[in-house]
Enzyme design. Structure first.
Site, PDB file in Angstrom:
ATOM      1  N   LYS A  52       0.841  -1.207   0.000  1.00  0.00           N
ATOM      2  CA  LYS A  52       0.000   0.000   0.000  1.00  0.00           C
ATOM      3  C   LYS A  52       0.874   1.255   0.000  1.00  0.00           C
ATOM      4  O   LYS A  52       0.613   2.214  -0.736  1.00  0.00           O
ATOM      5  CB  LYS A  52      -0.943  -0.018   1.214  1.00  0.00           C
ATOM      6  N   GLN A  96      -4.329  -1.871   9.567  1.00  0.00           N
ATOM      7  CA  GLN A  96      -4.276  -3.213   8.967  1.00  0.00           C
ATOM      8  C   GLN A  96      -4.819  -4.249   9.950  1.00  0.00           C
ATOM      9  O   GLN A  96      -4.347  -4.344  11.078  1.00  0.00           O
ATOM     10  CB  GLN A  96      -2.821  -3.527   8.566  1.00  0.00           C
ATOM     11  N   ASP A 119     -10.971   2.683   3.976  1.00  0.00           N
ATOM     12  CA  ASP A 119     -11.213   1.247   3.831  1.00  0.00           C
ATOM     13  C   ASP A 119     -12.716   0.969   3.726  1.00  0.00           C
ATOM     14  O   ASP A 119     -13.118  -0.103   3.275  1.00  0.00           O
ATOM     15  CB  ASP A 119     -10.684   0.504   5.079  1.00  0.00           C
TER      16      ASP A 119
END
Ligand code: NAD
Length: 288
Positions: A52, A96, A119
């Protein structure tokens, strides 16, 4: 039979994003920023986080990586997120998952400000997807799947779609996005009866189960479009999808490979969401 190339499509999207960021830098002197937070040293998380951050660099986005010890307290993590919520350089915050057991994932997800939830994991964003609102952060994997289907001109309106899996990050938001595109959606899961028969009716099959080779050729209708979300590590160390590719690809009209299908699209859509957040913050979204 068409192989749906998620790798190439994600590179095309990255190019589009990069061009837009170059223009924004020229126009405003600023670029979007993404903060990625990793707790502990989970090897899979490390790969995702690094990828990412690398993609941010490739598109010209500012990124900050926070690597916290696995025994960091929940309060410290909340404090970091609250600081990032206030940080003007940061337009998107990604924590994460999975987090260590002593940390409440839902609480952490909900601590991220809704404007920076790139997200799309917060209840608010999931609710907005369900309401069919365009102005929200769509969860990146489902968003990437819809984008892939559209770019390959797969007719969604009126199509019979079967989604296998009902997680909050893939199955459920994907079902909602497909309904918003006027598909007729059946969601199958671990308690579904006669799953194979349901899958066999589908024009579009999307597997997000987490079991290697779960979808076999006998379950799929001739000419179906098959999207494989699964990422399963085989005993040989290689990555495998949820779809038994060799058999299913002989019957399918189009199919995504693993790797190189849905995976790269997820990161591309994360970039798209962060750019969207930046434009909203700068009040540029209305001007474009
Ligand atoms: P999850 O474990 O949260 O959900 C799995 C779903 O599969 C559940 O809803 C469960 O009901 C269903 N299921 C389990 N066993 C089943 C069975 N025997 N029959 C029918 N349904 C069954 O997983 P998730 O987070 O939704 O991820 C699913 C897969 O997709 C995993 O392999 C994951 O690694 C992968 N994934 C890939 C990406 C990507 O970017 N490519 C992103 C997220 C997840």
């Amino acid at each position: 039979m068409t192989i749906i190339d998620g790798k190439q499509t994600s590179l095309d999207i990255r190019d589009e994003i990069k061009k837009e960021i170059d223009d924004l830098r020229e126009g405003t002197g600023r670029v979007p920023g993404l903060a990625v937070v990793q707790v502990g040293e989970n090897p899979a998380s490390r790969v995702y986080v690094n990828s990412k951050v690398r993609t941010c660099e490739a598109v010209g986005m500012h990124s900050e990586k926070y690597l916290l010890a696995k025994d960091v307290s929940q309060d410290e993590l909340v404090e970091l997120i609250e600081k990032l919520n206030r940080d003007e350089k940061i337009n998107g915050i990604l924590v994460q998952l999975p987090l260590p057991k002593h940390i409440d994932e839902e609480l952490i997800t909900e601590t991220i400000s809704s404007e920076k939830d790139v997200d799309g994991f917060k209840a608010e964003n999931l609710g907005r997807i369900l309401m069919g609102e365009e102005d929200c952060f769509k969860s990146c994997t489902p968003y990437g799947i819809i984008e892939l289907l559209k770019r390959y001109n797969v007719e969604l309106s009126g199509a019979d779609a079967v989604v296998i899996g009902r997680s909050n990050i893939v199955g459920k938001p994907l079902a909602a996005l497909l309904i918003n595109e006027s598909a007729t959606v059946t969601v199958c899961h671990s308690r579904t009866k006669e799953l194979a028969e349901k899958v066999k009716q589908a024009d579009i099959v999307i597997a997000a189960v987490g079991i290697k080779g779960f979808v076999t050729a006998d379950m799929v209708k001739e000419g179906a479009v098959v999207i494989d979300v699964g990422i399963n590590r085989g005993e040989d160390g290689k990555l495998y999808g949820d779809v038994e590719f060799d058999g299913v690809s002989k019957k399918a009209k189009a199919i995504t490979p693993v790797p190189g299908g849905v995976g790269p699209m997820t990161i591309a859509m994360l970039m798209k969401n962060t750019l969207k957040s930046f434009k909203k913050y700068q009040n540029l979204d209305k001007k474009n």
